[in-house]
Every structure is written in C-alpha cells, then in structure tokens.
Design a protein around this motif. Structure first.
Motif, short mmCIF file in Angstrom:
data_model
loop_
_atom_site.label_atom_id
_atom_site.label_comp_id
_atom_site.label_asym_id
_atom_site.label_seq_id
_atom_site.Cartn_x
_atom_site.Cartn_y
_atom_site.Cartn_z
N THR A 180 46.06 60.63 39.17
CA THR A 180 46.65 59.21 39.73
C THR A 180 45.66 58.28 39.98
O THR A 180 44.62 58.65 40.69
CB THR A 180 47.22 59.42 40.99
N PRO A 181 45.70 57.21 39.20
CA PRO A 181 44.72 56.29 39.06
C PRO A 181 44.70 55.26 40.40
O PRO A 181 46.01 55.19 40.80
CB PRO A 181 44.94 55.31 37.97
N GLU A 182 43.78 54.91 40.97
CA GLU A 182 43.64 53.99 41.80
C GLU A 182 43.84 52.46 41.55
O GLU A 182 43.92 52.39 40.14
CB GLU A 182 42.23 53.65 42.55
N PRO A 183 44.64 51.55 42.43
CA PRO A 183 44.93 50.11 41.92
C PRO A 183 43.74 49.39 40.99
O PRO A 183 43.97 48.85 40.17
CB PRO A 183 45.23 49.79 43.35
N VAL A 184 42.52 49.78 41.47
CA VAL A 184 41.39 49.31 40.86
C VAL A 184 41.33 49.24 39.36
O VAL A 184 40.92 48.45 38.53
CB VAL A 184 40.00 49.52 41.68
N LEU A 185 41.64 50.56 38.94
CA LEU A 185 41.49 51.15 37.76
C LEU A 185 42.59 50.23 36.76
O LEU A 185 42.30 49.67 35.75
CB LEU A 185 41.74 52.68 37.48
N SER A 202 36.17 44.95 40.58
CA SER A 202 36.58 46.24 40.13
C SER A 202 35.11 47.27 40.13
O SER A 202 35.34 48.22 40.67
CB SER A 202 37.25 46.44 39.17
N ALA A 203 34.21 46.58 39.55
CA ALA A 203 32.87 47.45 39.35
C ALA A 203 32.43 47.58 40.62
O ALA A 203 31.65 48.32 41.00
CB ALA A 203 32.14 46.76 38.34
N LEU A 204 32.34 46.43 41.46
CA LEU A 204 31.78 46.55 42.91
C LEU A 204 32.39 47.71 43.56
O LEU A 204 31.85 48.10 44.37
CB LEU A 204 31.77 45.27 43.55
N GLN A 205 33.55 47.68 43.46
CA GLN A 205 34.45 48.76 44.39
C GLN A 205 33.92 50.17 44.11
O GLN A 205 33.68 50.97 44.85
CB GLN A 205 35.97 48.54 44.16
N VAL A 206 33.54 50.37 42.81
CA VAL A 206 33.21 51.57 42.24
C VAL A 206 31.72 51.89 42.73
O VAL A 206 31.41 53.20 43.34
CB VAL A 206 33.41 51.62 40.90
N THR A 207 30.95 50.72 42.78
CA THR A 207 29.64 51.15 43.01
C THR A 207 29.48 51.33 44.74
O THR A 207 28.46 51.81 45.17
CB THR A 207 28.71 50.00 42.68
N GLY A 208 30.39 50.88 45.16
CA GLY A 208 30.61 51.31 46.61
C GLY A 208 30.97 52.62 47.20
O GLY A 208 30.97 53.08 48.16
N PRO A 234 37.19 55.45 35.09
CA PRO A 234 38.18 56.44 35.34
C PRO A 234 37.62 57.44 35.99
O PRO A 234 38.32 58.16 36.79
CB PRO A 234 38.78 56.83 33.98
N LEU A 235 36.45 57.92 35.80
CA LEU A 235 35.74 59.20 36.32
C LEU A 235 35.73 58.91 38.17
O LEU A 235 35.89 60.01 38.69
CB LEU A 235 34.23 59.17 35.98
N TYR A 236 35.69 57.87 38.65
CA TYR A 236 35.52 57.49 39.77
C TYR A 236 36.85 57.07 40.45
O TYR A 236 36.88 56.74 41.68
CB TYR A 236 34.31 56.57 40.16
N THR A 237 37.97 56.61 39.77
CA THR A 237 38.85 56.06 40.25
C THR A 237 40.24 56.94 39.83
O THR A 237 41.35 56.31 40.00
CB THR A 237 39.09 54.57 39.62
N ILE A 238 39.90 57.95 39.27
CA ILE A 238 41.27 58.90 39.15
C ILE A 238 41.20 59.93 39.90
O ILE A 238 40.22 60.90 39.84
CB ILE A 238 41.56 59.02 37.51
N HIS A 239 42.42 60.25 40.91
CA HIS A 239 42.09 61.55 41.69
C HIS A 239 43.26 62.33 41.22
O HIS A 239 44.32 61.93 40.96
CB HIS A 239 42.06 61.03 42.95
#
Length: 249
Positions: A51-56, A82-88, A194-199
């Motif tokens: 399931t992807p996060e909305p940010v993806l 969106s990139a900033l959210q992943v770096t966080g 996708p690696l950090y935003t799909i769970h």
C-alpha cells in the motif's frame, strides 16, 4: 526400571512414565508457541498487500515532468515536498539521501527568483560553514544560520514557517548540488521513493485493539502473555504429575 539404567536420561527416549509425560507436554507446548509466533507471521504474509503512502501518489503525478525538466511551479513544489518527507524518515541509505538532496536543492533554486537565489546561496554557504565548525547543536551561530536558511528556502517551496518540513529543510540543501539534477540521481530517486513509501498492510495491521494496531498488540503483548501462561501451565501440570505418581522432591 532397570537398575543399571536409572541414571540414563533421554528427552527423546524417556525411560519412565514421568519422563514420557513430561516429554509429551513439552512437545505440545512448543507446538503451541511455534504456531502462535510463526503462524501469525505466515498469516501476515498471506494477507498483506503493498500500500503506497499518499506522498508517493503525489510524487508519481509530477515525476515525469520533473525528470524531463518540464515541470511547472506547483509540480516542482510537490516534488520537493515529497522528497523532503522521505528524507525525514529515520533510516535512509546514504546514496538515496544524496540523490534526494540533489533534487530538493535543484528544485529550490529553480523555483527561486534571481534575488532569492542570491540570498539562499549565501545563507546556505553560511550554514554549511557553521555546521562544519559545529561542536554542540545549541551553538548560537549554527542555530541562527539554520533559521535564516530555513526562512529563505521555504518561500520558493511554498512551505509555512511552522511546518515540520521547514525545520529540516536546511539539512537537505547542498550548495554543490544547486546547479543541476543529474540523470544518475534521477534514477536513484525513482527507485528510492517507492522503497520508503510503500508498506505492506492488511486487516491485521489496520485493525485497532485496545488502542493499538492489532499486529503490534499481538506480538508485543499477547505473545508475552502466552509465554507466561505456557510457563505457568508447565509448572502446574508438572506438580499434578508428581502428585499422581507419588513423587516428592
């Protein structure tokens, strides 16, 4: 029992009724424990769905235009946020963070007007110098340089001063990456997002039980209770067997 065999003890080939009963009980309790632990993990795997996060979703909507350098202001802002959210996130591979930082820095400078570029560039240089000389995070020069850079860089990205993304934006900007968003880093970003935003999610992870996600409650609370119950049951039934066989210690 054979007198010559009275000191021979084997879990798998018990020589007394007590040992046989104890062996069978341990096997059953181990089976219950294994089903409780590993059975739940297998069930999680069987039911889970990526399931992807909305940010993806937001990232995917603008990525084609960003990587071809045809993105408008809104698309560049969406990409940078969106990139900033992943770096966080807590754990990011260094090469992924480096590529994301390249994209964030490039987008920030691309969105800035000429006056903003000059101000942001100088503030970034000052911040990098303060960070290089930093000894403690509370250093006044470091905090001032960081706040100044955040106040300037957030404007082109459309961030508010009280947003969480604004707080760590200065940490993701790099003066050496402001000129371009390299093709190599674009490829890395496309793989990293996708690696950090799909769970993996399922009814077991989405259901709440006593205020906790069910899978968390099960693994951190229920399995601990199960272990205690198994220990109690083993001790209780061992005493019963000893009484039945008139064994005293």
């Amino acid at each position: 029992m054979n007198e010559n065999n009275q000191f021979h003890i084997s879990f798998f080939r018990p020589t007394t009724e007590r040992a046989r009963k104890n062996r069978n009980k341990v096997v059953w309790l181990l089976a219950i424990w294994a089903i409780g632990v590993f059975g739940f993990q297998f069930l999680l795997r069987a039911l889970e769905e990526p399931t992807p996060e909305p940010v993806l979703t937001e990232f995917n909507e603008v990525w084609d235009n960003v990587k071809s350098d045809n993105a408008n202001k809104h698309e560049l802002q969406t990409f940078a946020k969106s990139a900033l959210q992943v770096t966080g996130k807590v754990f990011i591979k260094p090469e992924h963070r480096n590529a994301l930082d390249n994209g964030i820095t490039w987008a920030t400078m691309k969105l800035a007007d000429s006056a903003q570029k000059i101000a942001i560039s100088q503030a970034l240089i000052d911040f990098e110098k303060a960070a290089k000389d930093l000894e403690v995070l509370s250093d006044e020069n470091y905090q001032t340089a960081r706040n100044n850079l955040a106040a300037l860089a957030r404007v082109p990205l459309g961030l508010k001063s009280n947003e969480l993304l604004t707080n760590f934006l200065p940490l993701e900007l790099d003066s050496k990456m402001a000129g371009s968003f390299t093709d190599e880093n674009k490829k890395i970003v496309a793989k990293a997002m996708p690696l950090y935003t799909i769970h993996n999610q399922s009814v077991l992870t989405d259901t709440k039980f006593l205020g906790f996600p069910f899978h968390y409650f099960y693994t951190s609370v229920f399995l601990l209770i199960l272990f205690i119950v198994i220990c109690w049951f083993y001790s209780f039934t061992t005493d019963k067997i000893n009484k039945k066989l008139k064994i005293s210690e």
